[in-house]
Design an enzyme around this catalytic site. Structure first.
Site, short mmCIF file in Angstrom:
data_model
loop_
_atom_site.label_atom_id
_atom_site.label_comp_id
_atom_site.label_asym_id
_atom_site.label_seq_id
_atom_site.Cartn_x
_atom_site.Cartn_y
_atom_site.Cartn_z
N CYS A 58 -10.82 12.94 15.10
CA CYS A 58 -11.31 13.27 13.91
C CYS A 58 -10.38 13.92 12.83
O CYS A 58 -10.72 14.11 11.62
CB CYS A 58 -12.48 14.64 14.25
SG CYS A 58 -11.42 15.69 15.21
N ASN A 59 -9.12 14.11 13.26
CA ASN A 59 -8.27 14.59 12.30
C ASN A 59 -7.31 13.46 11.65
O ASN A 59 -6.58 13.80 10.82
CB ASN A 59 -7.22 15.56 13.11
CG ASN A 59 -7.93 16.79 13.09
OD1 ASN A 59 -8.90 17.06 12.43
ND2 ASN A 59 -7.32 17.72 14.26
N GLU A 120 -5.44 17.36 22.68
CA GLU A 120 -6.35 16.19 22.74
C GLU A 120 -5.63 15.00 22.51
O GLU A 120 -6.38 13.86 22.90
CB GLU A 120 -7.58 16.73 21.82
CG GLU A 120 -8.31 17.98 22.03
CD GLU A 120 -9.46 17.58 22.97
OE1 GLU A 120 -10.08 16.80 23.12
OE2 GLU A 120 -9.42 18.69 24.04
N GLY A 195 -20.27 14.30 23.02
CA GLY A 195 -18.83 13.86 23.07
C GLY A 195 -17.89 15.11 23.44
O GLY A 195 -18.32 16.06 23.87
#
Length: 418
Positions: A58-59, A120, A195
């Protein structure tokens, strides 16, 4: 198999974009799911790219690989996503050779994360390498580099408190809810999507809100039931989404879909509603903002939450950097050795051939010639000569490529590909 190393002819690049310059909308255009990553690896193989690793979170979205020019990698990414080369270049970064290696260490150890110390990303690097290996696009260089980054990450986790305290996107979202919603234990909370971020948010919500009114919805009901079972939560069918959104006070969206899954049409316009979108690309349509009763907060805003935990983490950055430098130094040492090992081995073979010819000649010429003693002395001299060359090539003051070229010329060496 060819030797992989950083050379004048073939550079190692990291190309990508991250939260630092690209907002969620732009990152969404360049995000890659697993089939897209596999497709990029397949195309890279066809055009002769020399080893490639892709990560997309997401980053950030990044490609690490060998190419003659970084544009080859940029084109692969842009052809596979919804973004253009022009859009990419506005927010992108390109690192080459040692800078690309340093960048992967920084990313993999959480120093470049949107929330400092968020580890993560290391699982994404592991998965990325697994995909590359499966598509036969991994090479010894990438394997050793990924393993070194994983090793640095483990050491930082074990030897520092860089990742201590509950700070992650999931925690930031719960902190936002706790700080901005009164009487949280009596509010209805709906979590759409299960998720990794969704699961972590759910766990944090249960832990910190004392709320038993949490409902889960996922496209695949079984996944939602697995998580709900752990926390005794309610599960509803995907078909009930609109009904449940209209009942809830807080909606957390973490579906990880490529297109928005929640639009204005799904929301009842009369009731106050807090919506947290934890997805990239955005999974909540911008038209939701048109509703006066809705507060919409995206992941990027949540990630700016800085608290004592983050301030404390910053203290451990220097210690983490020392660990990275140590592991990186070992990797670069291996890389340099790998770079000149074929030449040193070819030199050793050449000297051994000279030795065998000379001993054979002297055996025929000198009566009672002691072949065993001659072998011992010759082997020791060969060992010392090759060690001198190896030490010379390891020296920082030396242009390794020029020296390798000279050694090959002087001794007329033939390098055998292994």
């Amino acid at each position: 198999m060819r030797d992989y190393h950083i050379s004048k002819h073939n550079s190692f690049y990291a190309v990508g974009l991250s939260y630092k310059k690209a907002d969620a909308e732009v990152r969404g255009k360049f995000s890659l799911d697993v089939p897209a990553i596999d497709h990029i690896l397949g195309k890279a193989k066809e055009i002769g790219i020399d080893g490639l690793l892709a990560i997309s979170t997401c980053n950030r979205t990044e490609l690490y690989g060998f190419a003659q020019h970084p544009y080859q990698l940029i084109k692969l990414l842009c052809d596979e996503t919804n973004g253009t080369v022009e859009e990419f270049q506005e927010v992108a970064y390109v690192y080459k050779n040692h800078d690309a290696i340093s960048h992967m260490f920084k990313v993999g150890t959480g120093l470049d994360s949107q929330i400092l110390g968020d580890f993560e990303i290391i699982s994404q690097i592991k998965q990325g390498f697994y995909r590359s290996k499966k598509q036969e696009m991994a090479n010894p260089f990438l394997e050793r580099l990924c393993n070194s980054v994983i090793q640095a990450s483990k050491r930082i986790k074990n030897e520092t408190e860089l990742s201590s305290g509950a700070t992650s996107v999931a925690f930031a979202s719960v902190k936002y809810i706790l700080d901005n919603v009164d009487d949280i234990s009596n509010k209805n909370i709906l979590l759409f999507g299960t998720g990794k971020i969704g699961r972590n948010t759910c766990e944090n919500l249960v832990k910190h809100s004392n709320n038993s009114h949490i409902t889960l919805i996922n496209r695949t009901r079984e996944k939602a039931e697995d998580i709900a079972g752990k926390f005794q939560l309610t599960v509803k069918d995907y078909g009930d989404l609109q009904t449940e959104i209209r009942k809830t006070d807080i909606l957390v969206v973490a579906t990880g879909a490529q297109l928005p899954t929640v639009s204005k049409a799904l929301i009842y316009p009369k009731k106050p509603l807090l919506v947290l979108d934890l997805s990239v690309p955005k999974n909540v349509s911008d038209d939701v903002k048109e509703l006066d009763n809705v507060t919409l907060v995206h992941l990027d805003e949540l990630s700016q939450i800085t608290d004592e935990t983050l301030a404390k983490r910053k203290e451990y950055v220097p210690k983490a950097e020392v660990i990275i430098e140590k592991v990186k130094k070992d990797f670069l040492k291996w890389l340099e050795t790998r770079k000149f090992a074929p030449v040193i081995n070819a030199l050793k073979d050449k000297l051994n051939t000279m030795k065998a010819e000379e001993i054979d000649f002297q055996t025929k010429k000198i009566e009672g010639f002691d072949q065993i003693q001659a072998e011992i002395i010759s082997d020791r001299i060969i060992q010392k000569i090759t060690k001198q060359f190896a030490n010379h090539l390891k020296s920082n003051e030396v242009d390794t490529d020029d020296s390798l070229e000279l050694i090959q010329k002087v001794f007329q060496l033939e390098l055998h590909s292994k």
